[in-house]
Design an enzyme around this catalytic site. Structure first.
Site, PDB file in Angstrom:
ATOM      1  N   GLU A 107     154.016  78.666  44.633  1.00 48.78           N
ATOM      2  CA  GLU A 107     153.634  78.830  46.047  1.00 48.78           C
ATOM      3  C   GLU A 107     152.660  77.756  46.513  1.00 48.78           C
ATOM      4  O   GLU A 107     151.762  78.010  47.321  1.00 48.78           O
ATOM      5  CB  GLU A 107     153.041  80.229  46.294  1.00 48.78           C
ATOM      6  CG  GLU A 107     153.957  81.374  45.952  1.00 48.78           C
ATOM      7  CD  GLU A 107     155.289  81.320  46.666  1.00 48.78           C
ATOM      8  OE1 GLU A 107     155.408  80.590  47.657  1.00 48.78           O
ATOM      9  OE2 GLU A 107     156.217  82.017  46.218  1.00 48.78           O
ATOM     10  N   GLY A 108     152.857  76.544  46.041  1.00 48.26           N
ATOM     11  CA  GLY A 108     151.965  75.440  46.361  1.00 48.26           C
ATOM     12  C   GLY A 108     150.867  75.371  45.324  1.00 48.26           C
ATOM     13  O   GLY A 108     150.050  76.290  45.212  1.00 48.26           O
TER      14      GLY A 108
END
Length: 572
Positions: free
Chosen positions: A429-430
């Site tokens: 998620e980043g």
């Protein structure tokens, strides 16, 4: 040998006293029917489900893992039954709009639910974790007929969703992706390409899986500005098989109960979500929710590690402690939680875990408020929560393992699983490095520090309200943050790379400062509790520990930011 009990008393403290959420609900049209007793009942039921259904299959799910045969994935024993219980309990609908069959409850309650799910069984919770983000994405960007057809399926739990971004050559840089989509005569699209690292890309929990896929149209511009978002179901209306298949699953360090899949889209039918070439804008509605949830994964791991380390330290006897409470009977050896080294570790675990819970729930509570300032603050807090919480979840799990000594390194006590499971949250998620860049370059420098100043104003207000010993150090902390922000802004004009060099330290500094804010407020509001309530003394003791020991790291982070004015050497 492993246990989990939802920290309901601390959750109540944050809801009732730290956030004063019931007062806010009473003023919000959307939550008129919600009061504290009902919220606590929801938390109690979620805690029971987590402790009695999910926790018992956590270790077995890790040992068994997922099985891939003939394009199909079988989840570990008990996972499908647990999902049916989750659906029967109405949990997928918790924070979704009543219009589509949801319960319309606050994001705050959902945040507490997510913490419990991840603390008790991270691998299982990976299947359900993206559902709310997918719901938000479709709600804001899907055509009405897609909303009418698929939103009720997500909210009821009939279908689960995935987020399909990553390709072998395109990880964090989604602008490099190659998957293609071509418009068809009926208004649908045909997608071709492959994706990897797709959590829950194939499983046996639901018949249908809704894939949200990033791909390029034939005439799309290069880079991230030429990406569109599509909904691609595993099964088309009428239960017809679509052209998407699982090509294999990864064998991983942790969360082995979660199927991490490689997917192939071979002429798969899908529909455009949002505008063409603006897929990232639509996807970020989903990713914002996902990043908050991933931060709560770090909190969940820290809570599970804290609970079990504390329990073990009270039972394990080793040597005589230098000092012991007078009420404790003398013995040849003391429980190790009397030893200063272990007391320090356990206090650190409690201080970070309970502090992160307050900050994480605050962000969720801000999302529930129909107020632009609250939403700006939530946006600012999100990268800190995602990166700082997950970093602490891993670090604190490692610290907890040390409490167990050699037993912590073997599977019998399962702290080693918590450590392994927690590591991935710093990556997906980043990555945390991307979160740090997002915080400093986009959220702080990008709006010339205006929202950051709003955050400091909230913290200064708390410093003024504090009648105890923590108001002054919190005010001084705010002064230091403001000064550092000015230094970074000034230096960025002269050295374009400087903000990137200091972004990680700046994010960690903000994380520490938010914990300082959380503990100053906790110490103030806990005085509303009766003196006979043990939580009151615990909160005051832990706040004192945090300000005496942990806040000293602030000056180190500031020194690192100052030192980064020197350029980094290039590696040969």
């Amino acid at each position: 040998m492993w246990q989990y009990q939802a920290p309901l008393r601390d959750m109540q403290f944050i809801f009732e006293h730290w956030l004063e959420a019931p007062s806010a609900w009473a003023c919000a049209d959307a939550f008129q029917g919600l009061d504290l007793p009902l919220a606590l009942q929801v938390l109690e039921e979620a805690g029971r489900f987590s402790a009695q259904v999910l926790a018992p299959i956590n270790a077995s799910g890790d040992r068994q893992g997922c099985r891939f045969e003939g394009g199909h994935v079988t989840t570990p024993a008990g996972f499908a039954q647990a999902y049916r219980a989750y659906v029967e309990g109405g949990w997928p609908a918790l924070a979704c709009a009543e219009t589509f069959g949801g319960q319309g409850l606050p994001q705050l309650l959902d945040a507490a639910l997510q913490e419990m799910l991840y603390a008790s069984n991270h691998g299982w919770a990976m299947y359900t974790g993206i559902a709310h983000g997918a719901y938000l994405c479709l709600k804001h960007h899907a055509p009405q007929w897609i909303q009418d057809l698929y939103l009720p399926q997500i909210i009821s739990g009939e279908a689960l969703a995935t987020m399909c971004l990553t390709e072998p050559q395109a990880g964090s840089d989604v602008g490099l992706l190659r998957s293609r989509a071509e418009l068809q005569a009926d208004g649908s699209y045909r997608l071709n390409g492959s994706k990897l690292f797709i959590s829950g890309g194939e499983h046996d929990l639901t018949e249908n899986i809704l894939h949200l896929v990033l791909a390029r149209l034939p005439d799309a511009p290069a880079g991230s500005r030429g990406i569109s978002l599509f909904l691609v179901p595993k099964l088309l209306p009428g239960s017809l098989a679509n052209g998407v298949r699982c090509d294999g699953i990864e064998h991983k360090m942790g969360i082995k109960g979660s199927a991490t899949c490689s997917l192939v889209f071979d002429g798969a039918k899908g529909w455009l979500l949002g505008e063409a070439d603006r897929g990232l804008a639509a996807m970020f509605v989903m990713m914002k929710s996902a990043r908050l949830h991933v931060g709560l994964q770090g909190l969940g791991h820290a809570e599970a590690a804290w609970q079990n380390a504390y329990s073990y330290a009270r039972e394990r006897r080793q040597m005589r402690a230098p000092l012991r409470p007078a009420a404790v009977a003398a013995d040849a050896a003391d429980p190790i939680h009397f030893h200063p080294a272990m007391r320090r570790v356990l206090l650190e675990l409690r201080a970070y875990t309970e502090g992160m819970r307050a900050v994480g729930y605050w962000a969720a509570h801000l999302l529930d408020q129909a107020d632009p300032r609250a939403l700006r603050l939530a946006e600012l807090l999100t990268p800190v929560i995602k990166a700082f919480f997950t970093e602490q979840g891993f670090r604190l799990s490692s610290s907890a393992l040390q409490v167990f000594g050699g037993y912590g390194y073997v599977a019998e006590f399962a702290i080693e699983q918590t450590l392994r499971d927690s590591r991935i949250a710093m990556i997906y998620e980043g990555t945390n490095e991307i979160q740090a860049n997002d915080l400093l370059l986009r959220k702080v420098l990008g709006d010339e520090g205006r929202t950051f100043d709003e955050l400091l104003a909230v913290m200064r207000e708390e410093a003024r309200a504090d009648g105890g010993p923590f108001g002054e150090p919190l005010a001084k902390l705010c002064d230091k943050l403001q000064a550092v922000c000015g230094v970074v802004q000034e230096q960025a004009y002269e050295d374009r790379e400087y903000p990137y060099r200091v972004a990680g330290d700046f994010l960690r500094l903000c994380g520490l400062a938010l914990l300082g804010f959380a503990w100053a407020r906790s110490a103030r509001v806990c005085r509303q509790l009766p003196e006979s309530d043990p939580l009151r003394a615990q909160k005051l003791q832990t706040a004192q520990y945090f300000f005496a020991y942990e806040l000293a790291q602030v000056d180190y982070r500031i020194s690192a930011i100052e030192a980064a004015k020197a350029s980094l050497a290039f590696l040969d």
